[in-house]
Design a protein around this motif. Structure first.
Motif, short mmCIF file in Angstrom:
data_model
loop_
_atom_site.label_atom_id
_atom_site.label_comp_id
_atom_site.label_asym_id
_atom_site.label_seq_id
_atom_site.Cartn_x
_atom_site.Cartn_y
_atom_site.Cartn_z
N VAL A 75 0.79 -1.17 0.11
CA VAL A 75 0.02 0.14 0.04
C VAL A 75 0.93 1.18 0.54
O VAL A 75 0.68 2.09 -0.88
CB VAL A 75 -0.85 0.05 1.38
CG1 VAL A 75 -1.77 1.37 1.28
CG2 VAL A 75 -1.86 -1.08 1.12
N HIS A 78 2.44 2.11 -3.28
CA HIS A 78 1.46 2.55 -4.19
C HIS A 78 1.00 4.07 -4.08
O HIS A 78 0.82 4.72 -4.96
CB HIS A 78 0.22 1.64 -4.25
CG HIS A 78 -0.58 1.63 -5.44
ND1 HIS A 78 -1.25 0.57 -6.31
CD2 HIS A 78 -1.23 2.95 -6.07
CE1 HIS A 78 -1.80 1.11 -7.18
NE2 HIS A 78 -2.07 2.60 -7.15
N TRP A 79 1.06 4.23 -2.54
CA TRP A 79 0.32 5.43 -2.32
C TRP A 79 1.69 6.35 -2.43
O TRP A 79 1.40 7.71 -2.55
CB TRP A 79 0.14 5.28 -0.52
CG TRP A 79 -0.99 6.54 -0.33
CD1 TRP A 79 -0.89 7.78 0.22
CD2 TRP A 79 -2.50 6.24 -0.22
NE1 TRP A 79 -1.98 8.38 0.28
CE2 TRP A 79 -3.08 7.56 -0.04
CE3 TRP A 79 -3.44 5.14 -0.71
CZ2 TRP A 79 -4.28 7.97 -0.01
CZ3 TRP A 79 -4.64 5.57 -0.72
CH2 TRP A 79 -5.09 6.73 -0.35
N ASP A 188 -5.58 7.26 -9.10
CA ASP A 188 -5.68 7.33 -7.73
C ASP A 188 -6.96 6.73 -7.33
O ASP A 188 -6.89 5.87 -6.28
CB ASP A 188 -5.26 8.72 -7.07
CG ASP A 188 -4.08 9.02 -7.39
OD1 ASP A 188 -3.19 8.41 -7.58
OD2 ASP A 188 -3.93 10.31 -7.25
N GLU A 190 -8.96 4.36 -8.06
CA GLU A 190 -9.22 3.11 -8.14
C GLU A 190 -8.62 2.42 -6.96
O GLU A 190 -9.06 1.46 -6.53
CB GLU A 190 -8.50 2.58 -9.56
CG GLU A 190 -9.06 2.96 -10.85
CD GLU A 190 -8.33 2.27 -12.22
OE1 GLU A 190 -7.61 1.31 -11.88
OE2 GLU A 190 -8.77 2.94 -13.28
N HIS A 191 -7.30 2.91 -6.73
CA HIS A 191 -6.56 2.25 -5.51
C HIS A 191 -7.36 2.84 -4.26
O HIS A 191 -7.58 1.74 -3.37
CB HIS A 191 -5.33 2.78 -5.46
CG HIS A 191 -4.42 2.14 -4.34
ND1 HIS A 191 -3.57 2.90 -3.45
CD2 HIS A 191 -4.20 1.03 -4.01
CE1 HIS A 191 -2.93 2.36 -2.93
NE2 HIS A 191 -3.41 0.92 -3.07
N GLN A 194 -10.73 0.72 -3.89
CA GLN A 194 -10.58 -0.53 -3.65
C GLN A 194 -10.32 -0.82 -2.34
O GLN A 194 -10.84 -1.82 -1.56
CB GLN A 194 -9.64 -1.34 -4.38
CG GLN A 194 -9.86 -2.79 -4.57
CD GLN A 194 -10.98 -3.27 -4.89
OE1 GLN A 194 -11.43 -2.98 -6.01
NE2 GLN A 194 -11.97 -4.13 -4.09
#
Length: 243
Positions: A75, A78-79, A188, A190-191, A194
């Motif tokens: 995470v 990705h962030w 962004d 989409e992440h 989810q």
């Protein structure tokens, strides 16, 4: 029936509830309606750009707070892109630089923006409240608060569609930020979506997620309320106090 025994929504139902919050998005505030129809004067446009700069510079700090509270490496990896998008990297400037160029395009100086001298108290309080929430909340709750990005591409596209015709005095370089965010916001969301759909699973948790998203919508709306008073009603803070 008590909240704690209500049946959870399916993920699609939950997502639909989140997306239904769009009606509270600040694109529907009267300030934005005037802005996108070409009815704001130059001072109001400049005021909006200057006040939003405080928000723009807070975003990567908020994202860093989310990462600091998150124990999951995937995470965080990705962030991290969100911070890079705003702060930029060597040789590739990010969103903050693009916003500084927007400021220059509307006739402000970088010094005016970076000093925050035009930031209204109500705007500052609202943004600080958002940052403090992100620092204290769980990382999943803070990620959920970012879901106003669900609605962001529409607002950027409206500016790109209407501003060049309505505000011919704004220099072309001012539109770089909005073009950048069209693709970044879609990626962004989409992440973040989810994370929210996976984490908030019971009905009680889902209701809490909706409250968190509403809190962020309230932040954005309140910022425009302050700007409306200052630039439309011509009643900035302490306007009735003699020096």
């Amino acid at each position: 029936m008590n909240d704690d025994v209500k049946a959870a929504w399916s993920q699609q139902q939950f997502e639909d509830k989140l997306r239904a919050k769009e009606k509270y998005y600040h694109i529907n505030h009267e300030f934005h309606l005037l802005m996108n129809s070409g009815k704001l004067h130059k001072e109001a446009i400049q005021g909006w750009v200057a006040n939003r700069f405080y928000y723009q510079t807070t975003i990567p700090v908020k994202d860093a707070a989310i990462m600091a509270n998150c124990p999951e490496r995937d995470v965080r990896r990705h962030w991290l892109q969100r911070i890079i998008d705003h702060d930029g990297t060597e040789g590739e400037e990010g969103g903050i630089e693009a916003w500084l160029q927007l400021g220059e395009a509307v006739g402000l100086t970088r010094k005016e923006l970076i000093s925050y001298e035009h930031v209204l108290p109500g705007v500052r309080f609202a943004i600080d409240a958002y940052l403090n929430f992100a620092r204290r909340a769980t990382w999943q709750e803070a990620a959920c608060s970012s879901l106003t990005e669900l609605f962001a591409p529409k607002i950027h596209q409206k500016r790109l569609d209407s501003w060049p015709d309505h505000y011919t005095w704004i220099e072309e370089k001012g539109y770089i930020y909005f073009r950048k965010r069209l693709s970044e916001a879609r990626r962004d969301v989409e992440h973040g979506l989810q994370i929210t759909l996976d984490h908030f699973r019971t009905r009680q948790e889902q209701d809490k997620a909706l409250d968190i998203l509403q809190f962020k919508l309230d932040i954005l709306w309140t910022m425009l309320d302050s700007m409306w008073m200052a630039y439309i009603e011509k009643k900035p803070p302490y306007h009735n106090i003699e020096n």
